[in-house]
Structure formats: structure tokens, C-alpha cells
Design a protein around this motif. Structure first.
Motif, PDB file in Angstrom:
ATOM      1  N   VAL A 223      10.114 -61.934   7.099  1.00 46.75           N
ATOM      2  CA  VAL A 223       9.201 -60.587   8.186  1.00 46.75           C
ATOM      3  C   VAL A 223       9.322 -60.087   7.388  1.00 46.75           C
ATOM      4  O   VAL A 223       7.843 -60.083   7.641  1.00 46.75           O
ATOM      5  CB  VAL A 223      10.571 -60.605   8.967  1.00 46.75           C
ATOM      6  N   ALA A 224       8.982 -59.115   6.478  1.00 42.24           N
ATOM      7  CA  ALA A 224       8.512 -57.982   5.550  1.00 42.24           C
ATOM      8  C   ALA A 224       7.778 -58.457   5.240  1.00 42.24           C
ATOM      9  O   ALA A 224       6.726 -57.835   5.239  1.00 42.24           O
ATOM     10  CB  ALA A 224       9.611 -57.219   5.193  1.00 42.24           C
ATOM     11  N   ALA A 225       7.249 -59.516   4.649  1.00 46.42           N
ATOM     12  CA  ALA A 225       6.386 -60.233   3.156  1.00 46.42           C
ATOM     13  C   ALA A 225       4.851 -60.393   4.838  1.00 46.42           C
ATOM     14  O   ALA A 225       4.196 -59.966   4.147  1.00 46.42           O
ATOM     15  CB  ALA A 225       6.377 -60.527   2.901  1.00 46.42           C
ATOM     16  N   VAL A 226       6.009 -61.158   5.314  1.00 44.30           N
ATOM     17  CA  VAL A 226       4.546 -61.307   7.065  1.00 44.30           C
ATOM     18  C   VAL A 226       4.148 -59.910   7.922  1.00 44.30           C
ATOM     19  O   VAL A 226       2.430 -60.104   7.761  1.00 44.30           O
ATOM     20  CB  VAL A 226       4.931 -62.032   7.797  1.00 44.30           C
ATOM     21  N   VAL A 227       4.960 -59.236   7.577  1.00 48.48           N
ATOM     22  CA  VAL A 227       3.782 -57.855   8.397  1.00 48.48           C
ATOM     23  C   VAL A 227       3.375 -56.891   7.334  1.00 48.48           C
ATOM     24  O   VAL A 227       2.344 -56.240   7.763  1.00 48.48           O
ATOM     25  CB  VAL A 227       5.416 -57.105   9.309  1.00 48.48           C
ATOM     26  N   TRP A 228       3.707 -57.124   5.833  1.00 46.60           N
ATOM     27  CA  TRP A 228       3.404 -55.902   4.885  1.00 46.60           C
ATOM     28  C   TRP A 228       1.768 -56.760   5.134  1.00 46.60           C
ATOM     29  O   TRP A 228       0.876 -56.544   4.161  1.00 46.60           O
ATOM     30  CB  TRP A 228       4.103 -57.072   4.067  1.00 46.60           C
ATOM     31  N   TRP A 229       1.652 -58.124   4.090  1.00 44.17           N
ATOM     32  CA  TRP A 229       0.163 -58.521   4.416  1.00 44.17           C
ATOM     33  C   TRP A 229      -0.620 -58.671   5.755  1.00 44.17           C
ATOM     34  O   TRP A 229      -1.675 -58.314   5.467  1.00 44.17           O
ATOM     35  CB  TRP A 229       0.722 -60.555   4.020  1.00 44.17           C
ATOM     36  N   ASP A 230      -0.174 -58.720   6.601  1.00 43.00           N
ATOM     37  CA  ASP A 230      -1.091 -58.182   8.037  1.00 43.00           C
ATOM     38  C   ASP A 230      -1.613 -56.964   8.287  1.00 43.00           C
ATOM     39  O   ASP A 230      -2.421 -56.913   8.641  1.00 43.00           O
ATOM     40  CB  ASP A 230      -0.183 -58.604   8.930  1.00 43.00           C
ATOM     41  N   VAL A 231      -0.194 -55.872   8.033  1.00 39.96           N
ATOM     42  CA  VAL A 231      -0.690 -54.901   8.159  1.00 39.96           C
ATOM     43  C   VAL A 231      -1.732 -53.893   7.101  1.00 39.96           C
ATOM     44  O   VAL A 231      -2.542 -53.299   7.172  1.00 39.96           O
ATOM     45  CB  VAL A 231       0.918 -53.682   7.985  1.00 39.96           C
ATOM     46  N   ARG A 232      -1.390 -54.919   5.855  1.00 38.53           N
ATOM     47  CA  ARG A 232      -2.466 -54.531   4.521  1.00 38.53           C
ATOM     48  C   ARG A 232      -3.876 -54.741   5.288  1.00 38.53           C
ATOM     49  O   ARG A 232      -4.764 -54.210   4.377  1.00 38.53           O
ATOM     50  CB  ARG A 232      -2.237 -55.245   3.548  1.00 38.53           C
ATOM     51  N   ARG A 233      -3.581 -56.612   5.637  1.00 39.76           N
ATOM     52  CA  ARG A 233      -5.266 -56.874   6.061  1.00 39.76           C
ATOM     53  C   ARG A 233      -5.847 -56.081   7.100  1.00 39.76           C
ATOM     54  O   ARG A 233      -6.771 -55.618   6.871  1.00 39.76           O
ATOM     55  CB  ARG A 233      -5.032 -58.336   6.389  1.00 39.76           C
ATOM     56  N   ASP A 234      -5.454 -55.829   7.591  1.00 38.48           N
ATOM     57  CA  ASP A 234      -5.691 -55.188   9.014  1.00 38.48           C
ATOM     58  C   ASP A 234      -4.684 -54.309   9.628  1.00 38.48           C
ATOM     59  O   ASP A 234      -3.851 -54.556  10.695  1.00 38.48           O
ATOM     60  CB  ASP A 234      -6.254 -56.510  10.101  1.00 38.48           C
ATOM     61  N   GLU A 235      -5.067 -52.939   9.138  1.00 30.29           N
ATOM     62  CA  GLU A 235      -4.129 -51.790   9.506  1.00 30.29           C
ATOM     63  C   GLU A 235      -3.754 -52.004  11.335  1.00 30.29           C
ATOM     64  O   GLU A 235      -2.513 -51.596  11.953  1.00 30.29           O
ATOM     65  CB  GLU A 235      -4.000 -50.640   9.270  1.00 30.29           C
ATOM     66  N   ALA A 236      -5.056 -51.451  11.673  1.00 32.07           N
ATOM     67  CA  ALA A 236      -4.835 -50.870  13.627  1.00 32.07           C
ATOM     68  C   ALA A 236      -4.298 -52.205  14.282  1.00 32.07           C
ATOM     69  O   ALA A 236      -3.766 -52.163  14.873  1.00 32.07           O
ATOM     70  CB  ALA A 236      -5.719 -51.055  14.231  1.00 32.07           C
ATOM     71  N   GLY A 237      -4.912 -53.394  14.277  1.00 33.75           N
ATOM     72  CA  GLY A 237      -4.529 -54.775  14.667  1.00 33.75           C
ATOM     73  C   GLY A 237      -3.246 -55.195  14.248  1.00 33.75           C
ATOM     74  O   GLY A 237      -2.123 -55.517  15.401  1.00 33.75           O
ATOM     75  N   GLY A 238      -2.668 -54.641  12.869  1.00 35.23           N
ATOM     76  CA  GLY A 238      -1.354 -55.293  12.752  1.00 35.23           C
ATOM     77  C   GLY A 238       0.001 -54.652  13.275  1.00 35.23           C
ATOM     78  O   GLY A 238       0.350 -54.392  13.799  1.00 35.23           O
ATOM     79  N   LEU A 239      -0.661 -53.468  13.350  1.00 40.83           N
ATOM     80  CA  LEU A 239       0.451 -52.385  14.492  1.00 40.83           C
ATOM     81  C   LEU A 239       0.697 -52.871  15.248  1.00 40.83           C
ATOM     82  O   LEU A 239       1.373 -52.800  16.582  1.00 40.83           O
ATOM     83  CB  LEU A 239      -0.003 -51.134  14.242  1.00 40.83           C
ATOM     84  N   ARG A 240      -0.596 -52.928  16.207  1.00 39.86           N
ATOM     85  CA  ARG A 240      -0.547 -54.114  17.402  1.00 39.86           C
ATOM     86  C   ARG A 240       0.225 -55.084  17.485  1.00 39.86           C
ATOM     87  O   ARG A 240       1.064 -54.945  18.631  1.00 39.86           O
ATOM     88  CB  ARG A 240      -1.917 -53.871  18.423  1.00 39.86           C
ATOM     89  N   ARG A 241      -0.202 -55.655  16.652  1.00 38.77           N
ATOM     90  CA  ARG A 241       0.945 -57.235  17.039  1.00 38.77           C
ATOM     91  C   ARG A 241       2.397 -57.019  15.991  1.00 38.77           C
ATOM     92  O   ARG A 241       3.303 -57.232  16.875  1.00 38.77           O
ATOM     93  CB  ARG A 241       0.492 -57.895  15.661  1.00 38.77           C
ATOM     94  N   VAL A 242       2.840 -55.754  15.739  1.00 40.01           N
ATOM     95  CA  VAL A 242       4.452 -55.553  15.501  1.00 40.01           C
ATOM     96  C   VAL A 242       4.287 -54.787  17.327  1.00 40.01           C
ATOM     97  O   VAL A 242       5.379 -55.032  16.979  1.00 40.01           O
ATOM     98  CB  VAL A 242       3.917 -54.793  14.451  1.00 40.01           C
ATOM     99  N   LEU A 243       3.658 -54.031  17.892  1.00 40.55           N
ATOM    100  CA  LEU A 243       4.232 -53.599  19.226  1.00 40.55           C
ATOM    101  C   LEU A 243       4.248 -54.626  20.072  1.00 40.55           C
ATOM    102  O   LEU A 243       5.313 -54.539  20.946  1.00 40.55           O
ATOM    103  CB  LEU A 243       2.914 -52.841  19.036  1.00 40.55           C
ATOM    104  N   LEU A 244       3.946 -55.878  19.877  1.00 42.77           N
ATOM    105  CA  LEU A 244       3.951 -56.377  20.643  1.00 42.77           C
ATOM    106  C   LEU A 244       5.049 -57.554  20.707  1.00 42.77           C
ATOM    107  O   LEU A 244       5.783 -58.060  21.280  1.00 42.77           O
ATOM    108  CB  LEU A 244       2.708 -57.544  20.444  1.00 42.77           C
ATOM    109  N   ALA A 245       5.667 -57.659  18.836  1.00 43.27           N
ATOM    110  CA  ALA A 245       6.275 -58.851  18.650  1.00 43.27           C
ATOM    111  C   ALA A 245       8.494 -57.721  18.865  1.00 43.27           C
ATOM    112  O   ALA A 245       8.730 -58.116  19.834  1.00 43.27           O
ATOM    113  CB  ALA A 245       6.644 -58.121  17.301  1.00 43.27           C
ATOM    114  N   LEU A 246       7.494 -56.451  19.019  1.00 44.35           N
ATOM    115  CA  LEU A 246       9.162 -55.769  19.219  1.00 44.35           C
ATOM    116  C   LEU A 246       8.832 -55.595  20.353  1.00 44.35           C
ATOM    117  O   LEU A 246      10.130 -55.083  21.380  1.00 44.35           O
ATOM    118  CB  LEU A 246       8.635 -53.906  18.603  1.00 44.35           C
ATOM    119  N   GLY A 247       7.887 -55.480  21.547  1.00 44.71           N
ATOM    120  CA  GLY A 247       8.041 -55.405  22.860  1.00 44.71           C
ATOM    121  C   GLY A 247       8.498 -57.057  23.238  1.00 44.71           C
ATOM    122  O   GLY A 247       9.191 -56.687  24.401  1.00 44.71           O
ATOM    123  N   SER A 248       8.342 -57.891  22.926  1.00 43.63           N
ATOM    124  CA  SER A 248       8.911 -59.212  23.715  1.00 43.63           C
ATOM    125  C   SER A 248      10.298 -59.179  22.990  1.00 43.63           C
ATOM    126  O   SER A 248      11.574 -59.822  23.993  1.00 43.63           O
ATOM    127  CB  SER A 248       8.833 -60.575  22.338  1.00 43.63           C
TER     128      SER A 248
END
Length: 391
Positions: A223-248
Motif C-alpha cells: 500500500v505504501a509503495a502504491v501511494v508513494w508512486w502516486d503522490v510522487r507522480r502527482d502530489e495534488a492529485g495523489g493527496l486527493r485520491r488518498v482522501l477518497l480512499a480514507l473517506g471510503s
């Protein structure tokens, strides 16, 4: 079967559905995705749809523990009659409806727990002091634990020396480690529940602490590796997707921890009726919460999203992580817990980390805590008096 008993049970079931609707329309249905809406990661109506779906899933797969505690673990030596169950549910839902319409932060868990204990003791039941101590400890420690975790996370996330691709990924790994150890009814055998970690151990034919730790660690790293890759690729979009996952996950946890407050009082009646299973009751409660989320939560989501928009995605993540952890602990222990208390405490903690003492409104906190304590006291007193007079 006695038609009068069936009629009373139907009345109790309708009161339970109304209670479930109120829970879904209240903070349990609005809070999980409000940060994502505030960060423009998702629209209000889509958020209401998702919180209803995930809340339903949590109610069905995790709602048994809290439901059993509310139904039979709060008062000893007595089983509430149908009329007593109706009184508990109508009183609890009525007080919650008053809170929603007036804006007073009436806590669902405090209200229902007080009503069940009040009715049970008035009808001659005995106090279950061990359970009361457990519930009281969780209620008292939640603001400090939730607020403390949120304070710590919010203090780390904005640091220049700790890039978010590492800090947010580490938090996601922690959540992943907890998630594989969460108990789900559909993973167990018979009446017992199971975990993803246990399923992995079965597939590998490996028992013991070492295999459990290895599977948990691998899940966290993945899980950490996927999030690391996503936030590194697109910080603002990655944080939003983390918010969606946590909200779920928070919506799922809300369903598992809150559905018992609506359907728990019904469980002792199932032996008398004999035709309905616990799973059927959980499904009904989950559907009631789902409809409440779809029809009543959007207005509150919009209101909360405005507050969360000032927090930003980092502080919102800081608030949602402890909310998920505490809600899952309550489900594991079978303790009715206030989702309002969990989330408010986490928001205060994250706000204090960023804005210091100036960001904390002491008067508002005292009013909120007073409303929580008053919820239990008022519900208990009204339930006890009404049971003595009417039952």
C-alpha cells in the motif's frame, strides 16, 4: 404465531429503520467524504452515494459486535420487551432528529446507550459494571487518543524535511496494516469472522506470529509503495485520491460501528419471532443508513465541506486516519462509540498542531462536550421515567 407480537415487532422494526435513517443522514453519513468534497476531489451527490454504499457494506460485514453489545450486553438479568425496544428506538431517534434540526451535537451512541440502560434498569435489570467501565474508558479516552494522533500526524505532514510522498505513504501503509487485520463476517467460518491476514495464512498453510507479521508487513509495504508512486507522480492529485480512499474506509467503519445503535435493540426479539436472522436485521439497518445517506446527508456534506475546505487535504488526512483507527477498535471491542466524538476530537487535534492554541475554540469545545454528556444523561432520565410510567 401471535399476530399481536408480529404487529409489535413490525412497529419496532420501523422504529429501527427510522433510527438507521437518522444515523445515515447525520454526521456518520456526512463526515467521511466531507474533506474530499472540500478539496474538490469529488462532488457532493457522488460522495453521498459512496458513503451510503460503503456504510451499508460496513454494516453488513462488521455490524454484529456492536449490535450484540447494544442488544444484550448493557443490562443483565432481563431481555427488553417489544414495547421497551420501541421506546428505546423512538426516544433515541427523536433526540437525534432534534439534534439534526437544531444543530445541537447530540451523540447517537450516548443517546441510544442511555436509553437502553434506562429502560432496562427501570424494568428490573441489573447493571453490567464491567461493560460500563469498558464503554466509559473508550468514551473518555477517545478525545485524547484521537486528538493526540491527529496532532502528531498534522505536525509531521507539512514539514519541509519530510516530503509528503514519504509521510503520506507511511500513513497509508499503517492503514493497510490495520486493514488486513480487520475482522469481516464473510471471511470467517460459521458465526466467527475472519481477517485477510488469516486468509493469507490459510492459503500459505503457515500459522504463528512470524507469518502474521510477514503478511501484515507485506500488505503495508504494498500500500505504501502504491501511494508513494502516486503522490510522487502527482502530489495534488495523489493527496486527493488518498482522501477518497480514507473517506471510503471511514464510511465503512462508520457503518460497522453505528448500525448496532439502530438494530441492536431488535436482536433480543429475534428468538421470539423466530423467522428473521441477525444478518437480515443488519441488512435492513444498513439499507436504512444507505437511504439516509442518499437523502439526508448531502445538505450536511455541503456544510461540513465548507469547514473542511479551510483545513486542506493534509489536515483532513490527519483527522481521518485516527477516525478510522478508533472506529475499528470500537468495532473489535463491541463498544458503541460516538462518531461525532471521534471526528470532532481529530479535527481539534489537527487544528491545534497547525494553528496552535489560537486555532482551538475552548468555549465551543466545552459546549460540545456538554452536549455529549447531556445526551447520555437526558436519554437515560427520559427512558427510565417513561419505562416506569408506561411499561
Amino acid at each position: 404465531m401471535d399476530p399481536a407480537l408480529i404487529a409489535l415487532f413490525v412497529g419496532a422494526a420501523l422504529a429501527s429503520l427510522f433510527m438507521a435513517w437518522v444515523i445515515g443522514a447525520g454526521s456518520s453519513g456526512a463526515t467521511p467524504f466531507a474533506p474530499a468534497v472540500g478539496a474538490n476531489a469529488i462532488g457532493t451527490m457522488r460522495a453521498a452515494l459512496l458513503v451510503g454504499v460503503f456504510g451499508f457494506a460496513g454494516a453488513v460485514t462488521q455490524g454484529g459486535n456492536v449490535s450484540e453489545a447494544v442488544g444484550s450486553g448493557l443490562v443483565g438479568g432481563i431481555s427488553l420487551p417489544v414495547a421497551g425496544v420501541i421506546l428505546v428506538l423512538v426516544l433515541g431517534a427523536g433526540l437525534m432528529a432534534v439534534g439534526i434540526t437544531t444543530g445541537i451535537p447530540i451523540a447517537t451512541a450516548f443517546t441510544v446507550t442511555g436509553a437502553v440502560i434506562g429502560v432496562g434498569l427501570a424494568l428490573g435489570g441489573t447493571p453490567v459494571w464491567a461493560k460500563y467501565q469498558q464503554i466509559g474508558a473508550v468514551w473518555a479516552l477517545t478525545p485524547f487518543v484521537g486528538g493526540g494522533i491527529a496532532f502528531a500526524i498534522a505536525g509531521v505532514l507539512p514539514r519541509p524535511g519530510v516530503p509528503e510522498r514519504y509521510s503520506v505513504a507511511a500513513l497509508a501503509g499503517l492503514v493497510g496494516a490495520v486493514l488486513v487485520n480487520v475482522r469481516f463476517s464473510f471471511l470467517g467460518e460459521g458465526a466467527t469472522s475472519g481477517t485477510v491476514r488469516g486468509l493469507g495464512q490459510q492459503m500459505l498453510a503457515a500459522d504463528g506470529l512470524a507469518s502474521a507479521a510477514a503478511i501484515t508487513g507485506l500488505a503495508a509495504l504494498a500500500v505504501a509503495a502504491v501511494v508513494w508512486w502516486d503522490v510522487r507522480r502527482d502530489e495534488a492529485g495523489g493527496l486527493r485520491r488518498v482522501l477518497l480512499a480514507l473517506g471510503s474506509l471511514v464510511a465503512f467503519s462508520a457503518g460497522g460501528s453505528q448500525v448496532g445503535l439502530a438494530v441492536g435493540p431488535l436482536l433480543p426479539l429475534l428468538d421470539e419471532v423466530g423467522m428473521i436472522s441477525t444478518m437480515t436485521v443488519l441488512v435492513g439497518g444498513g439499507l436504512g443508513m444507505l437511504v439516509g445517506s442518499w437523502t439526508g446527508a448531502p445538505r450536511m456534506i455541503k456544510s461540513l465541506a465548507q469547514d473542511y475546505s479551510s483545513l486542506g487535504p493534509r489536515r483532513s488526512i490527519s483527522a481521518l486516519v485516527p477516525s478510522f483507527l478508533i472506529a475499528q477498535l470500537a468495532v473489535l471491542l463491541g463498544v458503541p462509540v460516538s462518531f461525532n466524538e471521534i471526528v470532532v476530537s481529530a479535527i481539534i487535534g489537527s487544528g491545534a498542531a497547525v494553528g496552535g492554541r489560537a486555532a482551538v475554540d475552548a468555549r465551543k469545545i466545552l459546549v460540545t462536550v456538554g452536549a455529549w454528556v447531556g445526551s447520555f444523561a437526558l436519554s437515560f432520565a427520559l427512558a427510565y421515567a417513561a419505562a416506569m410510567l408506561l411499561l
